[in-house]
Design a protein around this motif. Sequence first.
Motif, PDB file in Angstrom:
ATOM      1  N   UNK A   1      14.747   1.832  75.203  1.00 51.08           N
ATOM      2  CA  UNK A   1      14.746   3.268  75.193  1.00 51.08           C
ATOM      3  C   UNK A   1      15.995   3.812  75.874  1.00 51.08           C
ATOM      4  N   UNK A   2      16.368   3.251  76.996  1.00 50.16           N
ATOM      5  CA  UNK A   2      17.531   3.733  77.741  1.00 50.16           C
ATOM      6  C   UNK A   2      18.817   3.673  76.930  1.00 50.16           C
ATOM      7  N   UNK A   3      19.128   2.549  76.233  1.00 52.85           N
ATOM      8  CA  UNK A   3      20.382   2.512  75.487  1.00 52.85           C
ATOM      9  C   UNK A   3      20.487   3.620  74.436  1.00 52.85           C
ATOM     10  N   UNK A   4      19.386   3.962  73.790  1.00 55.06           N
ATOM     11  CA  UNK A   4      19.418   5.022  72.802  1.00 55.06           C
ATOM     12  C   UNK A   4      19.755   6.352  73.466  1.00 55.06           C
ATOM     13  N   UNK A   5      19.125   6.639  74.609  1.00 57.75           N
ATOM     14  CA  UNK A   5      19.400   7.877  75.329  1.00 57.75           C
ATOM     15  C   UNK A   5      20.832   7.908  75.842  1.00 57.75           C
ATOM     16  N   UNK A   6      21.321   6.792  76.340  1.00 56.58           N
ATOM     17  CA  UNK A   6      22.701   6.719  76.818  1.00 56.58           C
ATOM     18  C   UNK A   6      23.685   6.921  75.669  1.00 56.58           C
ATOM     19  N   UNK A   7      23.387   6.299  74.545  1.00 56.48           N
ATOM     20  CA  UNK A   7      24.258   6.458  73.373  1.00 56.48           C
ATOM     21  C   UNK A   7      24.255   7.903  72.899  1.00 56.48           C
ATOM     22  N   UNK A   8      23.074   8.508  72.846  1.00 55.54           N
ATOM     23  CA  UNK A   8      22.964   9.906  72.421  1.00 55.54           C
ATOM     24  C   UNK A   8      23.731  10.824  73.375  1.00 55.54           C
ATOM     25  N   UNK A   9      23.623  10.553  74.661  1.00 57.84           N
ATOM     26  CA  UNK A   9      24.349  11.366  75.641  1.00 57.84           C
ATOM     27  C   UNK A   9      25.853  11.205  75.478  1.00 57.84           C
ATOM     28  N   UNK A  10      26.294   9.966  75.275  1.00 62.54           N
ATOM     29  CA  UNK A  10      27.719   9.706  75.081  1.00 62.54           C
ATOM     30  C   UNK A  10      28.225  10.416  73.832  1.00 62.54           C
ATOM     31  N   UNK A  11      27.472  10.285  72.730  1.00 63.65           N
ATOM     32  CA  UNK A  11      27.891  10.912  71.480  1.00 63.65           C
ATOM     33  C   UNK A  11      27.902  12.436  71.614  1.00 63.65           C
ATOM     34  N   UNK A  12      26.888  12.973  72.274  1.00 67.60           N
ATOM     35  CA  UNK A  12      26.845  14.422  72.478  1.00 67.60           C
ATOM     36  C   UNK A  12      28.025  14.906  73.295  1.00 67.60           C
ATOM     37  N   UNK A  13      28.380  14.164  74.325  1.00 67.54           N
ATOM     38  CA  UNK A  13      29.528  14.516  75.157  1.00 67.54           C
ATOM     39  C   UNK A  13      30.825  14.381  74.375  1.00 67.54           C
ATOM     40  N   UNK A  14      30.940  13.339  73.561  1.00 71.06           N
ATOM     41  CA  UNK A  14      32.147  13.128  72.755  1.00 71.06           C
ATOM     42  C   UNK A  14      32.357  14.281  71.788  1.00 71.06           C
ATOM     43  N   UNK A  15      31.300  14.686  71.122  1.00 76.35           N
ATOM     44  CA  UNK A  15      31.398  15.783  70.159  1.00 76.35           C
ATOM     45  C   UNK A  15      31.644  17.100  70.881  1.00 76.35           C
ATOM     46  N   UNK A  16      30.948  17.303  71.992  1.00 78.78           N
ATOM     47  CA  UNK A  16      31.065  18.562  72.722  1.00 78.78           C
ATOM     48  C   UNK A  16      32.432  18.811  73.327  1.00 78.78           C
ATOM     49  N   UNK A  17      33.167  17.756  73.615  1.00 81.79           N
ATOM     50  CA  UNK A  17      34.474  17.914  74.258  1.00 81.79           C
ATOM     51  C   UNK A  17      35.644  17.643  73.321  1.00 81.79           C
ATOM     52  N   UNK A  18      35.363  17.314  72.069  1.00 86.61           N
ATOM     53  CA  UNK A  18      36.432  16.968  71.125  1.00 86.61           C
ATOM     54  C   UNK A  18      37.140  18.225  70.622  1.00 86.61           C
ATOM     55  N   UNK A  19      38.425  18.077  70.361  1.00 88.04           N
ATOM     56  CA  UNK A  19      39.198  19.160  69.763  1.00 88.04           C
ATOM     57  C   UNK A  19      38.759  19.340  68.306  1.00 88.04           C
ATOM     58  N   UNK A  20      39.071  20.474  67.697  1.00 88.20           N
ATOM     59  CA  UNK A  20      38.733  20.650  66.279  1.00 88.20           C
ATOM     60  C   UNK A  20      39.320  19.555  65.389  1.00 88.20           C
ATOM     61  N   UNK A  21      40.536  19.136  65.673  1.00 90.31           N
ATOM     62  CA  UNK A  21      41.154  18.068  64.870  1.00 90.31           C
ATOM     63  C   UNK A  21      40.387  16.761  65.034  1.00 90.31           C
ATOM     64  N   UNK A  22      39.995  16.460  66.262  1.00 92.08           N
ATOM     65  CA  UNK A  22      39.231  15.225  66.508  1.00 92.08           C
ATOM     66  C   UNK A  22      37.855  15.292  65.851  1.00 92.08           C
ATOM     67  N   UNK A  23      37.228  16.461  65.874  1.00 93.70           N
ATOM     68  CA  UNK A  23      35.934  16.623  65.204  1.00 93.70           C
ATOM     69  C   UNK A  23      36.055  16.355  63.706  1.00 93.70           C
ATOM     70  N   UNK A  24      37.129  16.846  63.119  1.00 97.83           N
ATOM     71  CA  UNK A  24      37.352  16.614  61.694  1.00 97.83           C
ATOM     72  C   UNK A  24      37.526  15.127  61.418  1.00 97.83           C
ATOM     73  N   UNK A  25      38.290  14.454  62.241  1.00103.76           N
ATOM     74  CA  UNK A  25      38.486  13.010  62.077  1.00103.76           C
ATOM     75  C   UNK A  25      37.157  12.275  62.246  1.00103.76           C
ATOM     76  N   UNK A  26      36.373  12.662  63.229  1.00100.57           N
ATOM     77  CA  UNK A  26      35.065  12.026  63.433  1.00100.57           C
ATOM     78  C   UNK A  26      34.177  12.222  62.199  1.00100.57           C
ATOM     79  N   UNK A  27      34.248  13.396  61.608  1.00103.23           N
ATOM     80  CA  UNK A  27      33.438  13.688  60.431  1.00103.23           C
ATOM     81  C   UNK A  27      33.852  12.822  59.246  1.00103.23           C
ATOM     82  N   UNK A  28      35.146  12.697  58.997  1.00103.86           N
ATOM     83  CA  UNK A  28      35.569  11.879  57.851  1.00103.86           C
ATOM     84  C   UNK A  28      35.390  10.390  58.133  1.00103.86           C
ATOM     85  N   UNK A  29      35.439   9.996  59.407  1.00101.48           N
ATOM     86  CA  UNK A  29      35.113   8.603  59.735  1.00101.48           C
ATOM     87  C   UNK A  29      33.653   8.305  59.402  1.00101.48           C
TER      88      UNK A  29
END
Length: 125
Positions: A1-29
């Motif tokens: 259970x913990x790894x899923x929550x940690x991964x979700x938190x990491x991903x949420x933080x990554x998306x929340x702090x990414x620049x618009x250009x980085x968000x676009x790259x993440x989306x096409x990836x």
Amino acid sequence: MYPTNARAAYMGNSVGTASPARLLVMLVERLVLDVERGLRAQREEDWQAAHHHLTHAQDIVIELETSLDVDAMPGGHELAGLYDFLRRRLVTANVRRNAGVTQQALVIARHLCDTWRQAAMAAAR
């Protein structure tokens, strides 16, 4: 259970702090990943998984299409046409269960991803 929550938190933080250009790259990836997974599922004749991944890829392309301001960038109309073509290829690949069409869509998705990565790196300089 913990790894899923940690991964979700990491991903949420990554998306929340990414620049618009980085968000676009993440989306096409993610688009590339979905098409790769859809292709693999088609080759394994796992039609439910293929449908899931290919429809998620279609959703990403729709997001790219709807967020594109065609008049704000040179080549915007052409890019909109490419997005439309890719989305239609993904629909065809899914409906016809055709791995060859999915492979074509994957080539386009990878080129888009490479192009947006290069654009993001150039903008960051």
